[in-house]
Design a protein around this motif. Structure first.
Motif, PDB file in Angstrom:
ATOM      1  N   LEU A   8      41.414  53.968  10.095  1.00 20.15           N
ATOM      2  CA  LEU A   8      40.849  53.168   9.021  1.00 20.15           C
ATOM      3  C   LEU A   8      40.540  54.024   7.801  1.00 20.15           C
ATOM      4  O   LEU A   8      40.006  55.130   7.940  1.00 20.15           O
ATOM      5  CB  LEU A   8      39.539  52.500   9.465  1.00 20.15           C
ATOM      6  N   PRO A   9      40.837  53.515   6.607  1.00 16.48           N
ATOM      7  CA  PRO A   9      40.396  54.199   5.392  1.00 16.48           C
ATOM      8  C   PRO A   9      38.938  53.854   5.104  1.00 16.48           C
ATOM      9  O   PRO A   9      38.503  52.724   5.344  1.00 16.48           O
ATOM     10  CB  PRO A   9      41.315  53.610   4.307  1.00 16.48           C
ATOM     11  N   VAL A  10      38.185  54.828   4.632  1.00 17.84           N
ATOM     12  CA  VAL A  10      36.761  54.618   4.310  1.00 17.84           C
ATOM     13  C   VAL A  10      36.446  55.274   2.971  1.00 17.84           C
ATOM     14  O   VAL A  10      37.110  56.211   2.551  1.00 17.84           O
ATOM     15  CB  VAL A  10      35.834  55.175   5.412  1.00 17.84           C
ATOM     16  N   ARG A  11      35.421  54.751   2.313  1.00 20.26           N
ATOM     17  CA  ARG A  11      34.982  55.328   1.040  1.00 20.26           C
ATOM     18  C   ARG A  11      34.209  56.623   1.265  1.00 20.26           C
ATOM     19  O   ARG A  11      34.350  57.580   0.526  1.00 20.26           O
ATOM     20  CB  ARG A  11      34.107  54.336   0.282  1.00 20.26           C
ATOM     21  N   ASP A  12      33.334  56.623   2.278  1.00 25.17           N
ATOM     22  CA  ASP A  12      32.452  57.762   2.528  1.00 25.17           C
ATOM     23  C   ASP A  12      32.525  58.090   4.014  1.00 25.17           C
ATOM     24  O   ASP A  12      32.040  57.329   4.851  1.00 25.17           O
ATOM     25  CB  ASP A  12      31.031  57.391   2.107  1.00 25.17           C
ATOM     26  N   LEU A  13      33.113  59.215   4.315  1.00 29.46           N
ATOM     27  CA  LEU A  13      33.361  59.600   5.701  1.00 29.46           C
ATOM     28  C   LEU A  13      32.073  59.732   6.515  1.00 29.46           C
ATOM     29  O   LEU A  13      31.973  59.209   7.625  1.00 29.46           O
ATOM     30  CB  LEU A  13      34.145  60.914   5.728  1.00 29.46           C
ATOM     31  N   LEU A  14      31.070  60.385   5.959  1.00 29.82           N
ATOM     32  CA  LEU A  14      29.834  60.608   6.715  1.00 29.82           C
ATOM     33  C   LEU A  14      29.059  59.315   6.937  1.00 29.82           C
ATOM     34  O   LEU A  14      28.534  59.083   8.026  1.00 29.82           O
ATOM     35  CB  LEU A  14      28.974  61.659   6.025  1.00 29.82           C
ATOM     36  N   SER A  15      29.003  58.445   5.935  1.00 26.40           N
ATOM     37  CA  SER A  15      28.314  57.158   6.097  1.00 26.40           C
ATOM     38  C   SER A  15      29.030  56.282   7.120  1.00 26.40           C
ATOM     39  O   SER A  15      28.389  55.632   7.951  1.00 26.40           O
ATOM     40  CB  SER A  15      28.239  56.411   4.762  1.00 26.40           C
ATOM     41  N   ALA A  16      30.350  56.271   7.060  1.00 26.56           N
ATOM     42  CA  ALA A  16      31.121  55.477   8.024  1.00 26.56           C
ATOM     43  C   ALA A  16      30.902  56.006   9.443  1.00 26.56           C
ATOM     44  O   ALA A  16      30.701  55.230  10.386  1.00 26.56           O
ATOM     45  CB  ALA A  16      32.604  55.497   7.665  1.00 26.56           C
ATOM     46  N   ALA A  17      30.911  57.317   9.606  1.00 21.79           N
ATOM     47  CA  ALA A  17      30.693  57.900  10.932  1.00 21.79           C
ATOM     48  C   ALA A  17      29.298  57.567  11.442  1.00 21.79           C
ATOM     49  O   ALA A  17      29.125  57.223  12.619  1.00 21.79           O
ATOM     50  CB  ALA A  17      30.898  59.410  10.884  1.00 21.79           C
ATOM     51  N   PHE A  19      27.534  54.918  10.686  1.00 21.38           N
ATOM     52  CA  PHE A  19      27.574  53.499  11.040  1.00 21.38           C
ATOM     53  C   PHE A  19      28.133  53.322  12.455  1.00 21.38           C
ATOM     54  O   PHE A  19      27.540  52.634  13.289  1.00 21.38           O
ATOM     55  CB  PHE A  19      28.442  52.733  10.029  1.00 21.38           C
ATOM     56  N   TYR A  20      29.254  53.948  12.740  1.00 23.65           N
ATOM     57  CA  TYR A  20      29.879  53.775  14.058  1.00 23.65           C
ATOM     58  C   TYR A  20      29.100  54.470  15.166  1.00 23.65           C
ATOM     59  O   TYR A  20      29.101  54.005  16.310  1.00 23.65           O
ATOM     60  CB  TYR A  20      31.345  54.213  14.022  1.00 23.65           C
ATOM     61  N   ARG A  21      28.422  55.549  14.846  1.00 23.82           N
ATOM     62  CA  ARG A  21      27.549  56.168  15.854  1.00 23.82           C
ATOM     63  C   ARG A  21      26.412  55.229  16.221  1.00 23.82           C
ATOM     64  O   ARG A  21      25.964  55.183  17.368  1.00 23.82           O
ATOM     65  CB  ARG A  21      27.021  57.512  15.358  1.00 23.82           C
ATOM     66  N   ALA A  22      25.944  54.413  15.273  1.00 22.24           N
ATOM     67  CA  ALA A  22      24.891  53.429  15.556  1.00 22.24           C
ATOM     68  C   ALA A  22      25.373  52.373  16.557  1.00 22.24           C
ATOM     69  O   ALA A  22      24.571  51.758  17.250  1.00 22.24           O
ATOM     70  CB  ALA A  22      24.423  52.756  14.269  1.00 22.24           C
ATOM     71  N   LEU A  23      26.689  52.192  16.657  1.00 21.82           N
ATOM     72  CA  LEU A  23      27.262  51.263  17.639  1.00 21.82           C
ATOM     73  C   LEU A  23      27.492  51.937  18.993  1.00 21.82           C
ATOM     74  O   LEU A  23      27.919  51.288  19.937  1.00 21.82           O
ATOM     75  CB  LEU A  23      28.589  50.700  17.132  1.00 21.82           C
ATOM     76  N   GLY A  24      27.257  53.234  19.054  1.00 21.93           N
ATOM     77  CA  GLY A  24      27.436  53.947  20.305  1.00 21.93           C
ATOM     78  C   GLY A  24      28.715  54.755  20.390  1.00 21.93           C
ATOM     79  O   GLY A  24      28.996  55.386  21.407  1.00 21.93           O
ATOM     80  N   PHE A  25      29.536  54.742  19.320  1.00 21.32           N
ATOM     81  CA  PHE A  25      30.739  55.569  19.307  1.00 21.32           C
ATOM     82  C   PHE A  25      30.276  57.019  19.155  1.00 21.32           C
ATOM     83  O   PHE A  25      29.293  57.296  18.476  1.00 21.32           O
ATOM     84  CB  PHE A  25      31.656  55.212  18.145  1.00 21.32           C
ATOM     85  N   THR A  26      30.976  57.939  19.776  1.00 18.89           N
ATOM     86  CA  THR A  26      30.563  59.339  19.715  1.00 18.89           C
ATOM     87  C   THR A  26      31.509  60.136  18.827  1.00 18.89           C
ATOM     88  O   THR A  26      32.714  59.893  18.814  1.00 18.89           O
ATOM     89  CB  THR A  26      30.508  59.971  21.113  1.00 18.89           C
ATOM     90  N   THR A  27      30.935  61.074  18.100  1.00 17.49           N
ATOM     91  CA  THR A  27      31.718  61.892  17.181  1.00 17.49           C
ATOM     92  C   THR A  27      32.503  62.923  17.969  1.00 17.49           C
ATOM     93  O   THR A  27      31.942  63.641  18.796  1.00 17.49           O
ATOM     94  CB  THR A  27      30.802  62.602  16.173  1.00 17.49           C
ATOM     95  N   GLY A  28      33.784  62.958  17.700  1.00 16.91           N
ATOM     96  CA  GLY A  28      34.635  63.968  18.309  1.00 16.91           C
ATOM     97  C   GLY A  28      34.656  65.191  17.424  1.00 16.91           C
ATOM     98  O   GLY A  28      33.902  66.123  17.605  1.00 16.91           O
ATOM     99  N   ARG A 114      31.641  42.723   9.610  1.00 23.77           N
ATOM    100  CA  ARG A 114      32.403  43.617   8.743  1.00 23.77           C
ATOM    101  C   ARG A 114      31.628  44.921   8.613  1.00 23.77           C
ATOM    102  O   ARG A 114      30.410  44.910   8.489  1.00 23.77           O
ATOM    103  CB  ARG A 114      32.618  42.988   7.367  1.00 23.77           C
ATOM    104  N   ASP A 115      32.357  46.022   8.644  1.00 26.29           N
ATOM    105  CA  ASP A 115      31.706  47.332   8.542  1.00 26.29           C
ATOM    106  C   ASP A 115      31.373  47.654   7.092  1.00 26.29           C
ATOM    107  O   ASP A 115      31.534  46.817   6.198  1.00 26.29           O
ATOM    108  CB  ASP A 115      32.575  48.409   9.211  1.00 26.29           C
ATOM    109  N   LEU A 116      30.922  48.869   6.835  1.00 25.22           N
ATOM    110  CA  LEU A 116      30.506  49.271   5.490  1.00 25.22           C
ATOM    111  C   LEU A 116      31.626  49.176   4.460  1.00 25.22           C
ATOM    112  O   LEU A 116      31.368  49.005   3.278  1.00 25.22           O
ATOM    113  CB  LEU A 116      29.972  50.713   5.516  1.00 25.22           C
ATOM    114  N   ASP A 117      32.870  49.293   4.923  1.00 27.86           N
ATOM    115  CA  ASP A 117      34.018  49.240   4.019  1.00 27.86           C
ATOM    116  C   ASP A 117      34.682  47.875   3.988  1.00 27.86           C
ATOM    117  O   ASP A 117      35.689  47.694   3.315  1.00 27.86           O
ATOM    118  CB  ASP A 117      35.041  50.314   4.418  1.00 27.86           C
ATOM    119  N   GLY A 118      34.136  46.904   4.734  1.00 26.56           N
ATOM    120  CA  GLY A 118      34.692  45.557   4.727  1.00 26.56           C
ATOM    121  C   GLY A 118      35.738  45.291   5.796  1.00 26.56           C
ATOM    122  O   GLY A 118      36.313  44.208   5.841  1.00 26.56           O
TER     123      GLY A 118
END
Length: 128
Positions: A8-17, A19-28, A114-118
């Motif tokens: 997925l393309p995102v405007r802000d990499l750290l903000s998007a990450a 957001f997804y960590r708040a859903l329980g996704f883990t940073t690789g 919808r996520d932060l980027d829509g």
């Protein structure tokens, strides 16, 4: 084992990450160029976030605007109706947009956001 990669393309990499960590996704890891990041959704699914310019360089075409067009809806399963609601509620608290109350269609319960980027996502549970 088959692994699914969602890019997925995102405007802000750290903000998007975040957001997804708040859903329980883990940073690789973050790619060496700092323009992409891999998150683990599950054993079989990875989410690759790319700043828009990196995504466009990778695909060779401009990205679409999720506010005015929809190219894909990402759907992920959840183990229960309650978990579907919990995950969407977490997305909303993290800054996402709820797409309304859950809906039932036969054995399937689904609710979207919808996520932060829509980008549009849904969680669903299939009773069975």
């Amino acid at each position: 084992m088959t692994i699914t990669f969602i890019n997925l393309p995102v405007r802000d990499l750290l903000s998007a990450a975040e957001f997804y960590r708040a859903l329980g996704f883990t940073t690789g890891h973050t790619e060496p160029d700092g323009d992409s990041m891999v998150l683990t959704v599950s054993d079989n699914t990875r989410l690759l976030l790319h700043v828009r310019s990196a995504f466009e360089a990778y695909t060779g075409v401009p990205t679409s605007d999720p506010a005015t067009s929809r190219e894909v809806i990402v759907g992920l399963s959840a183990e229960s109706r309650e978990r579907v609601d919990e995950l969407v509620d977490r997305a909303v608290v993290a800054g996402g947009e709820s797409l309304g109350v859950g809906s039932t269609n036969g054995p399937m319960y689904m609710r979207g956001f919808r996520d932060l980027d829509g980008h549009q996502w849904s969680f669903l549970h299939l009773a069975g």
